[in-house]
Design an enzyme around this catalytic site. Structure first.
Site, PDB file in Angstrom:
ATOM      1  N   LYS A 115       0.821  -1.216   0.000  1.00 41.81           N
ATOM      2  CA  LYS A 115       0.000   0.000   0.000  1.00 41.81           C
ATOM      3  C   LYS A 115       0.851   1.261   0.000  1.00 41.81           C
ATOM      4  O   LYS A 115       0.430   2.295  -0.503  1.00 41.81           O
ATOM      5  CB  LYS A 115      -1.004  -0.020   1.156  1.00 41.81           C
ATOM      6  CG  LYS A 115      -2.050  -1.095   0.978  1.00 41.81           C
ATOM      7  CD  LYS A 115      -3.423  -0.726   1.504  1.00 41.81           C
ATOM      8  CE  LYS A 115      -4.433  -1.756   0.995  1.00 41.81           C
ATOM      9  NZ  LYS A 115      -5.747  -1.647   1.580  1.00 41.81           N
ATOM     10  N   LYS A 197      -3.476 -10.790  -6.823  1.00 41.47           N
ATOM     11  CA  LYS A 197      -4.779 -11.065  -6.200  1.00 41.47           C
ATOM     12  C   LYS A 197      -5.849 -10.101  -6.753  1.00 41.47           C
ATOM     13  O   LYS A 197      -5.529  -8.974  -7.135  1.00 41.47           O
ATOM     14  CB  LYS A 197      -4.679 -10.977  -4.666  1.00 41.47           C
ATOM     15  CG  LYS A 197      -5.008  -9.638  -4.064  1.00 41.47           C
ATOM     16  CD  LYS A 197      -5.365  -9.719  -2.570  1.00 41.47           C
ATOM     17  CE  LYS A 197      -5.847  -8.330  -2.135  1.00 41.47           C
ATOM     18  NZ  LYS A 197      -6.381  -8.190  -0.830  1.00 41.47           N
ATOM     19  N   LYS A 200     -10.262  -4.966  -4.655  1.00 40.33           N
ATOM     20  CA  LYS A 200     -11.358  -4.058  -4.984  1.00 40.33           C
ATOM     21  C   LYS A 200     -10.870  -2.691  -5.433  1.00 40.33           C
ATOM     22  O   LYS A 200     -11.592  -1.956  -6.064  1.00 40.33           O
ATOM     23  CB  LYS A 200     -12.411  -3.972  -3.879  1.00 40.33           C
ATOM     24  CG  LYS A 200     -12.021  -3.592  -2.504  1.00 40.33           C
ATOM     25  CD  LYS A 200     -13.317  -3.317  -1.680  1.00 40.33           C
ATOM     26  CE  LYS A 200     -13.360  -4.021  -0.355  1.00 40.33           C
ATOM     27  NZ  LYS A 200     -12.396  -3.556   0.628  1.00 40.33           N
TER      28      LYS A 200
HETATM   29  P1  ATP Z   1      -8.371  -3.178  -0.949  1.00 42.64           P
HETATM   30  O1  ATP Z   1      -8.194  -3.444  -2.414  1.00 42.64           O
HETATM   31  O2  ATP Z   1      -9.103  -1.876  -0.654  1.00 42.64           O
HETATM   32  O3  ATP Z   1      -7.138  -3.359  -0.134  1.00 42.64           O
HETATM   33  P2  ATP Z   1      -9.437  -5.819  -0.506  1.00 42.64           P
HETATM   34  O4  ATP Z   1     -10.110  -6.235  -1.784  1.00 42.64           O
HETATM   35  O5  ATP Z   1      -8.144  -6.437  -0.182  1.00 42.64           O
HETATM   36  O6  ATP Z   1      -9.390  -4.246  -0.431  1.00 42.64           O
HETATM   37  P3  ATP Z   1     -10.500  -5.976   2.227  1.00 42.64           P
HETATM   38  O7  ATP Z   1     -11.622  -5.144   2.737  1.00 42.64           O
HETATM   39  O8  ATP Z   1      -9.139  -5.580   2.646  1.00 42.64           O
HETATM   40  O9  ATP Z   1     -10.516  -6.087   0.644  1.00 42.64           O
HETATM   41  O10 ATP Z   1     -10.767  -7.497   2.605  1.00 42.64           O
HETATM   42  C1  ATP Z   1     -11.966  -8.057   3.033  1.00 42.64           C
HETATM   43  C2  ATP Z   1     -11.852  -9.556   3.125  1.00 42.64           C
HETATM   44  O11 ATP Z   1     -11.753 -10.133   1.811  1.00 42.64           O
HETATM   45  C3  ATP Z   1     -10.608 -10.050   3.884  1.00 42.64           C
HETATM   46  O12 ATP Z   1     -10.962 -11.143   4.709  1.00 42.64           O
HETATM   47  C4  ATP Z   1      -9.675 -10.494   2.791  1.00 42.64           C
HETATM   48  O13 ATP Z   1      -8.801 -11.513   3.225  1.00 42.64           O
HETATM   49  C5  ATP Z   1     -10.638 -11.019   1.744  1.00 42.64           C
HETATM   50  N1  ATP Z   1     -10.073 -10.922   0.386  1.00 42.64           N
HETATM   51  C6  ATP Z   1      -9.658  -9.784  -0.238  1.00 42.64           C
HETATM   52  N2  ATP Z   1      -9.226 -10.055  -1.489  1.00 42.64           N
HETATM   53  C7  ATP Z   1      -9.371 -11.403  -1.673  1.00 42.64           C
HETATM   54  C8  ATP Z   1      -9.100 -12.306  -2.771  1.00 42.64           C
HETATM   55  N3  ATP Z   1      -8.613 -11.855  -3.920  1.00 42.64           N
HETATM   56  N4  ATP Z   1      -9.368 -13.612  -2.606  1.00 42.64           N
HETATM   57  C9  ATP Z   1      -9.880 -14.066  -1.440  1.00 42.64           C
HETATM   58  N5  ATP Z   1     -10.155 -13.287  -0.373  1.00 42.64           N
HETATM   59  C10 ATP Z   1      -9.913 -11.965  -0.468  1.00 42.64           C
END
Ligand code: ATP
Ligand code: LTN
Length: 335
Positions: A115, A197, A200
């Site tokens: 980040k 990965k 979002k």
């Molecule tokens: P950002 O892109 O804003 O960092 P993020 O997509 O990583 O967000 P979070 O709110 O940080 O989302 O995560 C919410 C939940 O979703 C957490 O438990 C995280 O482990 C899970 N998660 C996020 N991305 C993935 C993925 N690609 N596959 C499986 N689980 C995920």
């Protein structure tokens, strides 16, 4: 602390429209715990502001996140659904735990490194101490189990280290939490680059399927997913794109890799991608319908938040009082 049931805690940031990764790695699994555990599911708005947010958008996304929790099957009567900033104990414990967390430990966190690179103009102290606030979320409720995607494993390990350190200095105070990481779906990869990965905050819309994408958009995105130059539907080294799609298909249909390989024997990527899009759109349709109904009812969502904050606040204050006593703060007599 007396507990009649074991405790589950998890949190999601209201930072964007949730992806299929968030759904398969986290939200989809949450409702399975409601019978056996007391579950706290939190919308972590304080974590969200470690990256610059538009205030109006953040507020709207926080309502949406509560609605999505319910739409994913979490009954607010049986689960504590709440917003982090409604329970001040999170921020308060976080300060105390900052003093039990080492600079070196935080410097090693891969999410911080990622980040900081992405937000080079805003590498603020909150981004650095993010995992301490996360440890506070978890430890405040004497949590036993934390369902998360595999990207959060390192943060959870640090929460355990902080809990053990505090318990060692002051005698048993916190339950040491265990991660719960699903066997399939713990890490869904980007559709544009299957070595990354699905996230979002990705700027490339074709890389992510969002929980609220309309059916035709979901199908189109899967059709465009990057795969390798072969044509066989098989999980193999170097075939990350196909492997990722097989994971998605497997979670939604319950089929094993062998069964999927057999089903698509002699067929090409085109047929397979269309099938993955169909099962995904079918599975998300009821979540989307329920979300549309709930998100229009702001008053109801506020009632859920209020009830959640009261339940969570009561239990959080009990742990916090214990922590304050142990570190040597004065509690003034109540009159
Ligand atoms: P950002 O892109 O804003 O960092 P993020 O997509 O990583 O967000 P979070 O709110 O940080 O989302 O995560 C919410 C939940 O979703 C957490 O438990 C995280 O482990 C899970 N998660 C996020 N991305 C993935 C993925 N690609 N596959 C499986 N689980 C995920
Ligand atoms: N850091 C997590 C979100 C999060 C969380 C938590 C998850 C904040 N507090 C407590 C589980 C338990 C993330 O980025 N996905």
């Amino acid at each position: 602390m007396f507990k009649d049931k074991k405790i589950v805690f998890s949190g999601v940031q209201p930072t964007g429209v949730l992806t299929l990764g968030n759904y398969l790695g986290a939200l989809r699994n949450f409702s399975a715990f409601s019978d056996e555990y007391h579950c706290y599911y939190c919308v972590v708005d304080e974590h969200a502001i470690t990256v610059r947010q538009d205030p109006g958008e953040l507020r709207r996304r926080t309502y949406d996140m509560i609605a999505l929790y319910i739409a994913c099957g979490l009954d607010p009567e049986r689960n504590t659904l709440f917003v982090q900033s409604h329970v001040p104990a999170h921020a308060e414990l976080s300060w105390i735990l900052n003093c039990f967390t080492m600079f070196g430990e935080l410097s090693r966190m891969t999410q911080f490194k990622d980040k900081s690179k992405k937000n080079a103009d805003n590498v603020n102290a909150g981004l650095f101490t993010y995992p301490v606030l996360m440890a506070s979320d978890i430890l405040l409720y004497q949590t036993d189990l934390v369902p998360v995607g595999s990207d959060q494993k390192q943060h959870l390990e640090l929460s355990r280290v902080i809990a053990e350190r505090f318990n060692h200095v002051f005698s048993d105070t916190f339950t040491v939490p265990e991660p719960y990481i699903p066997k399939t779906g713990a890490k869904i990869m980007s559709l544009a680059d299957p070595t990354k990965k699905m996230s979002k905050s990705d700027e490339n819309e074709n890389a992510v399927v969002r929980i609220l994408d309309p059916r035709d958009v979901i199908i189109k995105k899967f059709k465009r997913a990057v795969t390798d130059s072969g044509s066989e539907i098989k999980r193999a080294p170097g075939k990350d794109g196909v492997g990722n799609l097989m994971t998605v298909y497997s979670v939604f249909t319950g089929k094993s890799d062998r069964e999927i390989e057999k089903e698509f024997e002699g067929k090409g990527y085109g047929d397979f991608k269309a099938a993955v899009g169909e099962v995904c759109a079918d599975a998300l349709a009821p979540v989307q319908a329920e979300f549309a109904r709930l998100s229009a009812d702001k008053k109801y969502l506020e009632e859920v938040m209020k009830k959640g904050a009261e339940e969570a606040g009561y239990n959080a204050r009990r742990t916090l009082a214990k922590v304050r006593r142990k570190v040597g703060f004065i509690d003034l007599p109540r009159d």
